[in-house]
Write a protein that holds these residues in place. Structure first.
Motif, PDB file in Angstrom:
ATOM      1  N   MET A  68       0.842  -1.178   0.000  1.00  0.00           N
ATOM      2  CA  MET A  68       0.000   0.000   0.000  1.00  0.00           C
ATOM      3  C   MET A  68       0.888   1.241   0.000  1.00  0.00           C
ATOM      4  O   MET A  68       1.749   1.380   0.853  1.00  0.00           O
ATOM      5  CB  MET A  68      -0.897  -0.003   1.236  1.00  0.00           C
ATOM      6  N   ALA A  69       0.684   2.112  -0.955  1.00  0.00           N
ATOM      7  CA  ALA A  69       1.492   3.324  -1.065  1.00  0.00           C
ATOM      8  C   ALA A  69       1.117   4.313   0.036  1.00  0.00           C
ATOM      9  O   ALA A  69      -0.053   4.465   0.397  1.00  0.00           O
ATOM     10  CB  ALA A  69       1.296   3.963  -2.431  1.00  0.00           C
ATOM     11  N   ARG A  70       2.150   4.972   0.545  1.00  0.00           N
ATOM     12  CA  ARG A  70       1.967   5.973   1.602  1.00  0.00           C
ATOM     13  C   ARG A  70       2.050   7.367   0.980  1.00  0.00           C
ATOM     14  O   ARG A  70       3.046   7.704   0.342  1.00  0.00           O
ATOM     15  CB  ARG A  70       3.037   5.821   2.671  1.00  0.00           C
ATOM     16  N   LEU A  71       0.990   8.171   1.208  1.00  0.00           N
ATOM     17  CA  LEU A  71       0.922   9.518   0.653  1.00  0.00           C
ATOM     18  C   LEU A  71       0.854  10.544   1.772  1.00  0.00           C
ATOM     19  O   LEU A  71       0.229  10.297   2.807  1.00  0.00           O
ATOM     20  CB  LEU A  71      -0.324   9.695  -0.222  1.00  0.00           C
ATOM     21  N   LEU A  72       1.458  11.702   1.525  1.00  0.00           N
ATOM     22  CA  LEU A  72       1.344  12.842   2.428  1.00  0.00           C
ATOM     23  C   LEU A  72       0.701  13.979   1.647  1.00  0.00           C
ATOM     24  O   LEU A  72       1.202  14.372   0.591  1.00  0.00           O
ATOM     25  CB  LEU A  72       2.720  13.277   2.947  1.00  0.00           C
ATOM     26  N   VAL A  73      -0.419  14.483   2.156  1.00  0.00           N
ATOM     27  CA  VAL A  73      -1.118  15.612   1.553  1.00  0.00           C
ATOM     28  C   VAL A  73      -0.816  16.849   2.390  1.00  0.00           C
ATOM     29  O   VAL A  73      -1.082  16.856   3.598  1.00  0.00           O
ATOM     30  CB  VAL A  73      -2.641  15.367   1.490  1.00  0.00           C
ATOM     31  N   VAL A  74      -0.251  17.877   1.747  1.00  0.00           N
ATOM     32  CA  VAL A  74       0.127  19.106   2.448  1.00  0.00           C
ATOM     33  C   VAL A  74      -0.682  20.257   1.858  1.00  0.00           C
ATOM     34  O   VAL A  74      -0.505  20.618   0.692  1.00  0.00           O
ATOM     35  CB  VAL A  74       1.634  19.400   2.301  1.00  0.00           C
ATOM     36  N   ASP A  75      -1.570  20.828   2.675  1.00  0.00           N
ATOM     37  CA  ASP A  75      -2.408  21.933   2.234  1.00  0.00           C
ATOM     38  C   ASP A  75      -2.872  22.689   3.474  1.00  0.00           C
ATOM     39  O   ASP A  75      -3.226  22.060   4.470  1.00  0.00           O
ATOM     40  CB  ASP A  75      -3.616  21.424   1.435  1.00  0.00           C
ATOM     41  N   ASP A  76      -2.880  24.010   3.408  1.00  0.00           N
ATOM     42  CA  ASP A  76      -3.294  24.785   4.578  1.00  0.00           C
ATOM     43  C   ASP A  76      -4.814  24.905   4.698  1.00  0.00           C
ATOM     44  O   ASP A  76      -5.314  25.372   5.710  1.00  0.00           O
ATOM     45  CB  ASP A  76      -2.638  26.171   4.590  1.00  0.00           C
ATOM     46  N   GLU A  77      -5.549  24.435   3.703  1.00  0.00           N
ATOM     47  CA  GLU A  77      -7.011  24.447   3.778  1.00  0.00           C
ATOM     48  C   GLU A  77      -7.496  23.102   4.314  1.00  0.00           C
ATOM     49  O   GLU A  77      -7.359  22.066   3.658  1.00  0.00           O
ATOM     50  CB  GLU A  77      -7.613  24.708   2.400  1.00  0.00           C
ATOM     51  N   ARG A  78      -8.070  23.136   5.511  1.00  0.00           N
ATOM     52  CA  ARG A  78      -8.497  21.916   6.197  1.00  0.00           C
ATOM     53  C   ARG A  78      -9.471  21.093   5.353  1.00  0.00           C
ATOM     54  O   ARG A  78      -9.344  19.868   5.263  1.00  0.00           O
ATOM     55  CB  ARG A  78      -9.122  22.271   7.548  1.00  0.00           C
ATOM     56  N   ASP A  79     -10.440  21.758   4.729  1.00  0.00           N
ATOM     57  CA  ASP A  79     -11.435  21.027   3.933  1.00  0.00           C
ATOM     58  C   ASP A  79     -10.793  20.299   2.760  1.00  0.00           C
ATOM     59  O   ASP A  79     -11.191  19.180   2.428  1.00  0.00           O
ATOM     60  CB  ASP A  79     -12.521  21.982   3.426  1.00  0.00           C
ATOM     61  N   ILE A  80      -9.800  20.910   2.132  1.00  0.00           N
ATOM     62  CA  ILE A  80      -9.075  20.265   1.028  1.00  0.00           C
ATOM     63  C   ILE A  80      -8.336  19.033   1.546  1.00  0.00           C
ATOM     64  O   ILE A  80      -8.383  17.971   0.935  1.00  0.00           O
ATOM     65  CB  ILE A  80      -8.088  21.241   0.356  1.00  0.00           C
ATOM     66  N   ARG A  81      -7.646  19.193   2.683  1.00  0.00           N
ATOM     67  CA  ARG A  81      -6.919  18.046   3.269  1.00  0.00           C
ATOM     68  C   ARG A  81      -7.866  16.883   3.523  1.00  0.00           C
ATOM     69  O   ARG A  81      -7.569  15.743   3.177  1.00  0.00           O
ATOM     70  CB  ARG A  81      -6.234  18.440   4.580  1.00  0.00           C
ATOM     71  N   HIS A  82      -9.012  17.169   4.117  1.00  0.00           N
ATOM     72  CA  HIS A  82      -9.965  16.105   4.445  1.00  0.00           C
ATOM     73  C   HIS A  82     -10.534  15.463   3.183  1.00  0.00           C
ATOM     74  O   HIS A  82     -10.672  14.238   3.119  1.00  0.00           O
ATOM     75  CB  HIS A  82     -11.087  16.636   5.335  1.00  0.00           C
ATOM     76  N   LEU A  83     -10.871  16.276   2.186  1.00  0.00           N
ATOM     77  CA  LEU A  83     -11.394  15.741   0.932  1.00  0.00           C
ATOM     78  C   LEU A  83     -10.366  14.831   0.265  1.00  0.00           C
ATOM     79  O   LEU A  83     -10.675  13.697  -0.107  1.00  0.00           O
ATOM     80  CB  LEU A  83     -11.774  16.882  -0.019  1.00  0.00           C
ATOM     81  N   TYR A  84      -9.142  15.327   0.122  1.00  0.00           N
ATOM     82  CA  TYR A  84      -8.095  14.537  -0.532  1.00  0.00           C
ATOM     83  C   TYR A  84      -7.808  13.254   0.247  1.00  0.00           C
ATOM     84  O   TYR A  84      -7.664  12.186  -0.341  1.00  0.00           O
ATOM     85  CB  TYR A  84      -6.808  15.348  -0.689  1.00  0.00           C
ATOM     86  N   ALA A  85      -7.724  13.368   1.570  1.00  0.00           N
ATOM     87  CA  ALA A  85      -7.429  12.187   2.392  1.00  0.00           C
ATOM     88  C   ALA A  85      -8.518  11.130   2.227  1.00  0.00           C
ATOM     89  O   ALA A  85      -8.218   9.943   2.059  1.00  0.00           O
ATOM     90  CB  ALA A  85      -7.272  12.588   3.855  1.00  0.00           C
ATOM     91  N   ALA A  86      -9.772  11.542   2.268  1.00  0.00           N
ATOM     92  CA  ALA A  86     -10.871  10.591   2.144  1.00  0.00           C
ATOM     93  C   ALA A  86     -10.895   9.958   0.751  1.00  0.00           C
ATOM     94  O   ALA A  86     -11.013   8.732   0.621  1.00  0.00           O
ATOM     95  CB  ALA A  86     -12.204  11.290   2.427  1.00  0.00           C
ATOM     96  N   GLU A  87     -10.786  10.784  -0.279  1.00  0.00           N
ATOM     97  CA  GLU A  87     -10.831  10.271  -1.653  1.00  0.00           C
ATOM     98  C   GLU A  87      -9.659   9.335  -1.949  1.00  0.00           C
ATOM     99  O   GLU A  87      -9.817   8.302  -2.594  1.00  0.00           O
ATOM    100  CB  GLU A  87     -10.824  11.432  -2.650  1.00  0.00           C
ATOM    101  N   LEU A  88      -8.471   9.703  -1.483  1.00  0.00           N
ATOM    102  CA  LEU A  88      -7.285   8.886  -1.768  1.00  0.00           C
ATOM    103  C   LEU A  88      -7.276   7.607  -0.929  1.00  0.00           C
ATOM    104  O   LEU A  88      -6.811   6.567  -1.389  1.00  0.00           O
ATOM    105  CB  LEU A  88      -6.021   9.710  -1.571  1.00  0.00           C
ATOM    106  N   ALA A  89      -7.798   7.676   0.286  1.00  0.00           N
ATOM    107  CA  ALA A  89      -7.928   6.463   1.100  1.00  0.00           C
ATOM    108  C   ALA A  89      -8.898   5.492   0.428  1.00  0.00           C
ATOM    109  O   ALA A  89      -8.667   4.282   0.437  1.00  0.00           O
ATOM    110  CB  ALA A  89      -8.390   6.815   2.508  1.00  0.00           C
ATOM    111  N   ASP A  90      -9.957   6.020  -0.182  1.00  0.00           N
ATOM    112  CA  ASP A  90     -10.908   5.177  -0.912  1.00  0.00           C
ATOM    113  C   ASP A  90     -10.250   4.485  -2.106  1.00  0.00           C
ATOM    114  O   ASP A  90     -10.709   3.434  -2.549  1.00  0.00           O
ATOM    115  CB  ASP A  90     -12.106   6.000  -1.407  1.00  0.00           C
TER     116      ASP A  90
END
Length: 120
Positions: A1-23
């Motif tokens: 399983m690939a490990r990703l780090l999402v870096v963004d100062d907008e909390r909503d963007i971080r949560h969206l990307y994290a959820a979508e990429l985890a899916d």
């Protein structure tokens, strides 16, 4: 399983990307600033980093320069709302450049492409 780090100062963007990429099957961590990301990168290794450019404090481009110097085996995708940074030479250090959108198709495609390229 690939490990990703999402870096963004907008909390909503971080949560969206994290959820979508985890899916998509990735293990995802997030950071809200370049300095937080730098601390995380000192502790853990990642296969790929999704990095915003314009953030409070240190910019994503400044962090990108550090990443390239310290972790040359980590792929980096710049993901920003501003396409004008494509002309900035320092952005060319990244493996890919994606303009932010609520449709993550392009981002997901670039992540898959870069991870497949690294697996060869």
């Amino acid at each position: 399983m690939a490990r990703l780090l999402v870096v963004d100062d907008e909390r909503d963007i971080r949560h969206l990307y994290a959820a979508e990429l985890a899916d998509e099957g990735y293990q995802v961590e997030t950071a809200g600033s370049a300095s937080e990301a730098a601390r995380i990168l000192q502790e853990r290794l990642f296969d790929l980093i999704v990095l915003d450019i314009q953030m409070k404090g240190e910019s994503g481009l400044q962090l990108l320069q550090k990443i390239v110097k310290e972790k040359t085996d980590t792929a980096v995708i710049l993901c920003t709302a501003f396409s004008c940074y494509k002309d900035d030479f320092s952005s060319w250090l990244a493996d890919a450049y994606v303009v932010k959108s609520s449709d993550l198709t392009e981002l997901k495609s670039e992540i898959a492409r870069l991870l497949a390229k690294r697996a060869k």
